[in-house]
Design an enzyme around this catalytic site. Structure first.
Site, PDB file in Angstrom:
ATOM      1  N   HIS A 170       0.838  -1.206   0.000  1.00 57.72           N
ATOM      2  CA  HIS A 170       0.000   0.000   0.000  1.00 57.72           C
ATOM      3  C   HIS A 170       0.872   1.255   0.000  1.00 57.72           C
ATOM      4  CE1 HIS A 170      -4.139  -1.757   1.184  1.00 57.72           C
ATOM      5  NE2 HIS A 170      -3.404  -2.671   0.564  1.00 57.72           N
ATOM      6  N   HIS A 197      -0.192 -13.156  -1.997  1.00 62.41           N
ATOM      7  CA  HIS A 197      -1.467 -13.596  -1.419  1.00 62.41           C
ATOM      8  C   HIS A 197      -1.348 -14.960  -0.755  1.00 62.41           C
ATOM      9  CE1 HIS A 197      -4.000 -10.645  -3.974  1.00 62.41           C
ATOM     10  NE2 HIS A 197      -3.697 -10.165  -2.791  1.00 62.41           N
ATOM     11  N   THR A 198      -0.182 -15.561  -0.842  1.00 65.27           N
ATOM     12  CA  THR A 198       0.043 -16.798  -0.084  1.00 65.27           C
ATOM     13  C   THR A 198      -0.055 -16.517   1.413  1.00 65.27           C
ATOM     14  OG1 THR A 198       1.624 -18.583   0.259  1.00 65.27           O
ATOM     15  CG2 THR A 198       2.558 -16.444  -0.067  1.00 65.27           C
ATOM     16  N   THR A 248      -4.440 -19.477   1.949  1.00 65.16           N
ATOM     17  CA  THR A 248      -3.898 -20.839   1.833  1.00 65.16           C
ATOM     18  C   THR A 248      -4.012 -21.521   3.195  1.00 65.16           C
ATOM     19  OG1 THR A 248      -1.701 -20.016   2.350  1.00 65.16           O
ATOM     20  CG2 THR A 248      -2.223 -20.242   0.021  1.00 65.16           C
ATOM     21  N   ASP A 303       5.027 -19.254   0.224  1.00 60.33           N
ATOM     22  CA  ASP A 303       5.421 -20.262  -0.760  1.00 60.33           C
ATOM     23  C   ASP A 303       4.600 -20.042  -2.027  1.00 60.33           C
ATOM     24  OD1 ASP A 303       2.934 -21.170  -0.079  1.00 60.33           O
ATOM     25  OD2 ASP A 303       3.622 -22.912   1.032  1.00 60.33           O
TER      26      ASP A 303
END
Ligand code: FES
Length: 538
Positions: free
Chosen positions: A334, A460-461, A471, A478
Site C-alpha cells: 500500500h 497472497h500466499t 492458503t 510459498d
C-alpha cells in the site's frame, strides 16, 4: 446438557462430541485408541493432531501446551488433543497412530522434522585414501583429529554447526539460528576461506612428519532442507536431508576437476547478495543431474556489507511476531501503490486516521502500530538512520523472509528510479473485482510490467481476505496460492480474489501462473526482483 458437535477424523470417520471436552476425551469416548502416553499431562506429545478445519472452534493453547509446542517446534495447526478443548465442529488428523509412532515421538527430545533454508558446506581432503594406506592406523587418527580441530574451529567460530564427519569429509550447516539468508551464506563463505587458510598450519605439521601435503575441496550451496533428529530411538542424531545436501556434496566433488579450492552454487551466490566476492565461473554437470549447473569460485568476503541495514534487519526480526507478517507485507504494498502516503502520515495522527478509515486499508492499524514501535526502538537504541518509508519496505522484506520466502536484499538509502511524473496520479490499491486490463494499467502506472504484477500477486500466499485465509498456512510464504489458482480451487473455507482469477483468462499471465506454481525457486527470484523494482519506482 452440553451441546453436541461433530469431530471429523481424517480417514477415520465423523463422531459426535460434547462442546467443551478435549479432543482426547472425545476420541476415547468414541472408542478411538488415541495415543496419550503421559496420561494427558502435556508432557509426551503422542496425542498431537493436525487441525485441518475449524481451528477457530478450539480454545486457545494452555500454558502447558504452549511450553511443549515451543520445545517441539510445532508447526502452525498442530495441537495437543489432551489440552485442546472443542467448542464447535472441527476436522483433524491424528499424527501418532501406533506404539512405534509413540516410541519415536517420545524419544525425540528436540523439535520434530521441519524445513529450513540453510547454507550447506561440504569439505573433503583430496586423495586421502592413498595417503592413509601409507600410514599407521594410529597416525591416521591422530592427523585426522588435528585436521578436524583446525577446520572445525573455522566452522564453529563462524556460527556453523558441524553436522557430521564422513571419513575425512565434513558436512556443516549455517543458519540454524534464524540469521538472514545473506548472513547464513556469508558465514559459510567465511568459514570456507578460513578452512583454506588454516590448512597451511595443518600442512606444516603434515609435511614435517609425513613429507606430504593435504589439499582440500569445499562445496557451498544454499537451499531448503529438512532438519530433524533421525536414527534409532537409542541413538539419534540431528541432521539435514534433501536435495540441497546432495547438491553441496556434488559441488565439492567438482572442485578437483575445476582445480579450485572453494566452489559455490548460483543459489548460494544469489542469496549471499553482496557479502561475498567470486572469481572464475564454471558450467558443470553434477552427478545425478541432467542439466549443467553454474558454479562460482569463491575468492573473498565483503566484511562491511552486514553493517547498517543488517543491524536494522536483525532488530526487525527480533521484534516482528509471525502473526503480523501478512499485514506488514500488505502495508509495504500500500505504501508503494500510494507513493508513500502511509510513511507521510506516520507523524500526522489525523491523516493516519483518515487513511485507516478507508476500506481499502482495513486491518492495517496493527501494522502501523508495529512500524511506530520499531521506529521508536531504532531511535532509542541509536541504530543506523532509516526513513519511515524505507522502514516500511524493509519490514515488508523481513516479513517475507520470516515466513520462509526469499531474502530481499534492500540497501539503504533505497535508490529511487521513478520515471513517473509526481503530478501523475498514484497507481492506487488494486480492487478485488478489477478486470485484467484495469489491473495491468494500474501496475504499469507503478512502473511494473505483467510478469512483475503476477509475481507480486504471489504475496497472497500470506494472510486473509474477509476473514478467510488464502492458503492452508497463512504464515508461510510459498507458491501455494498459484497452485490453488491453477486448480481453480474455490474451497469455501479459503479466500480467492476475483481479480487474481482474471490471470487465468489471459494466455501470457496464465503461463506465468503455471510457471510459478511449478517452480517455487523461480517464483522466489521473480518476486524478489519485482519487490525491489516496486520500491525503487514508488
Ligand atoms: S497425552 Fe501426552 S501430551 Fe497429550
Amino acid at each position: 446438557m452440553a451441546d453436541e458437535i461433530t469431530l471429523t477424523y481424517e480417514h477415520e470417520g465423523a463422531f459426535s462430541a460434547e462442546s467443551g471436552s478435549t479432543i482426547l476425551e472425545a476420541s476415547l469416548k468414541n472408542g478411538i485408541s488415541h495415543m496419550h502416553v503421559c496420561g494427558g499431562n502435556a508432557r509426551c506429545s503422542t496425542c498431537r493432531v493436525m487441525v485441518l478445519d475449524g481451528m477457530d472452534n478450539l480454545e486457545p493453547q494452555t500454558d502447558e501446551e504452549k511450553k511443549l509446542a515451543r520445545k517441539k517446534n510445532f508447526e502452525e495447526g498442530i495441537r495437543l488433543a489432551c489440552q485442546a478443548r472443542i467448542r464447535g465442529d472441527a476436522r483433524i488428523r491424528r499424527l501418532v497412530m501406533d506404539d512405534t509412532d509413540a516410541e519415536i515421538a517420545v524419544s525425540t527430545s528436540g523439535p520434530g522434522g521441519h524445513e529450513e533454508r540453510l547454507a550447506i558446506l561440504f569439505s573433503d581432503i583430496r586423495d586421502f585414501t592413498p595417503f592413509a594406506e601409507r600410514q599407521l592406523p594410529y597416525d591416521i587418527i591422530h592427523i585426522l583429529n588435528r585436521y578436524f580441530k583446525q577446520m572445525g574451529s573455522a566452522i564453529i567460530d563462524n556460527g556453523g554447526h558441524i553436522d557430521k564427519y564422513i571419513g575425512d569429509g565434513i558436512m556443516a550447516l549455517f543458519g540454524l539460528n534464524g540469521e538472514p539468508d545473506a548472513e547464513k551464506c556469508r558465514n559459510a563463505a567465511r568459514a570456507a576461506l578460513e578452512m583454506v587458510r588454516g590448512l597451511h598450519d595443518v600442512n606444516e605439521y603434515v609435511e614435517k612428519h609425513f613429507g606430504e601435503k593435504f589439499r582440500i575441496g569445499i562445496g557451498l550451496h544454499f537451499g531448503r532442507v529438512v532438519v530433524g533428529e533421525v536414527g534409532h530411538p537409542k541413538h539419534r542424531e540431528f541432521t539435514a536431508l534433501g536435495d540441497g545436501v546432495n547438491t553441496a556434496s556434488r559441488i565439492e566433488s567438482t572442485t578437483k576437476k575445476a582445480n579450485a579450492s572453494i566452489l559455490a552454487s548460483e543459489e548460494f551466490v544469489t542469496n549471499a547478495c553482496d557479502t561475498i566476492k567470486v572469481g572464475r565461473v564454471f558450467l558443470a554437470r553434477l552427478k545425478g543431474k541432467a542439466e549443467r549447473k553454474k558454479l562460482y569460485e569463491l575468492s573473498a568476503c565483503n566484511e562491511n556489507q552486514l553493517d547498517g541495514v543488517m543491524i536494522i534487519r536483525r532488530y526487525l526480526k527480533g521484534k516482528m511476531p509471525l502473526t503480523i507478517t501478512p499485514k506488514i507485507l500488505r502495508l509495504a504494498f500500500h505504501e508503494a501503490m500510494t507513493r508513500g502516503e502511509f510513511s507521510k502520515a506516520l507523524s500526522d495522527e489525523e491523516a493516519m486516521e483518515q487513511l485507516l478509515a478507508d476500506e481499502d486499508n482495513e486491518g492495517l492499524a496493527p501494522a502501523i502500530s508495529f512500524i511506530n514501535e520499531v521506529a521508536d526502538g531504532v531511535a532509542r537504541h541509536e541504530l543506523p538512520t532509516i526513513s519511515p518509508s524505507e522502514l516500511i519496505y524493509l519490514s515488508g522484506a523481513v516479513a517475507v523472509e520470516l515466513t520462509g520466502g526469499p531474502y530481499i536484499p534492500i540497501e539503504l538509502p533505497i535508490e529511487k528510479k521513478s520515471v513517473v511524473e509526481p503530478s501523475i496520479q498514484s497507481p492506487g490499491i488494486p480492487r478485488e473485482m478489477e478486470g485484467f486490463p484495469a489491473l495491468l494499467i494500474r501496475f504499469r502506472r507503478a512502473g511494473l510490467d505483467r510478469k512483475e504484477m503476477v509475481a507480486l500477486t504471489g504475496a497472497h500466499t500470506l494472510g486473509k481476505a474477509h476473514g478467510r485465509q488464502f492458503t492452508e498456512n497463512p504464515y508461510r510464504f510459498d507458491n501455494e496460492y498459484f497452485r490453488r489458482l491453477l486448480r481453480d480451487d474455490m474451497s469455501l473455507s479459503l479466500a480467492m480474489l476475483a481479480s487474481d482469477r482474471e490471470f487465468l483468462k489471459d494466455e501470457k499471465t496464465r503461463q506465468l501462473v503455471e510457471l510459478y506454481a511449478g517452480d517455487e525457486e523461480f517464483f522466489f527470484n521473480d518476486f524478489r526482483n519485482a519487490y525491489l523494482k516496486m520500491i525503487r519506482m514508488a
